[in-house]
Design a protein around this motif. Sequence first.
Motif: not given
Length: 190
Positions: A160-178
């Motif tokens: 990503f160019v930008i990560d809105l870190v407070d929304l936790g998208g990275c952890a959700k992607i790791k959890d759902s898709c590894n």
Amino acid sequence: MAERNVIPATAEQVDFLKSTITSIQDYPIKGILFRDITSLCENPKAFALTIDLMAQAFADQKIDKVVASEARGFVFGAPLAAKLGAGFVMVRKPNKLPRATIKEDYDLEYGTNELQMHTDSIKPGERVICVDDLLATGGTMSAMIRLVQRLGGEVVKAAFVIDLVDLGGCAKIKDSCNVDCVSLLDFPGH
């Protein structure tokens, strides 16, 4: 815990790129601070630097395909693929692709949406980067990753160019898709 990496850049480069992002209060609804990537794209130096830094981060990864969804993902995915000498795969909304497709539903705040990809766009074992302009809650990216994985592709990273870190998208992607995420710029988000 999701591994969240930052695309290597100097402090000066990050500060410059952040200065080209326009922040718009209460858009599209009250309470949202919208990070407008189009102002970065309008700045030729910032846009070129963004693509160069993203390409450098994956230069030694032997990437076969870059996958991105319409519309803003195309803006970054296509030039990144060209820089890496990789193919570019378009993920689109329903009924926009002419050949046989697979589809993946994903959740929105109120309802669901669907993404589609050509069934022959990814070959089993191909190394893939999935790219988008901004990571919020991770729904769109997770759907893209699932499409690639269903076709047998190996998703190396979600970038990503930008990560809105407070929304936790990275952890959700790791959890759902590894799959781990990497981003160039971090902003607080809500």
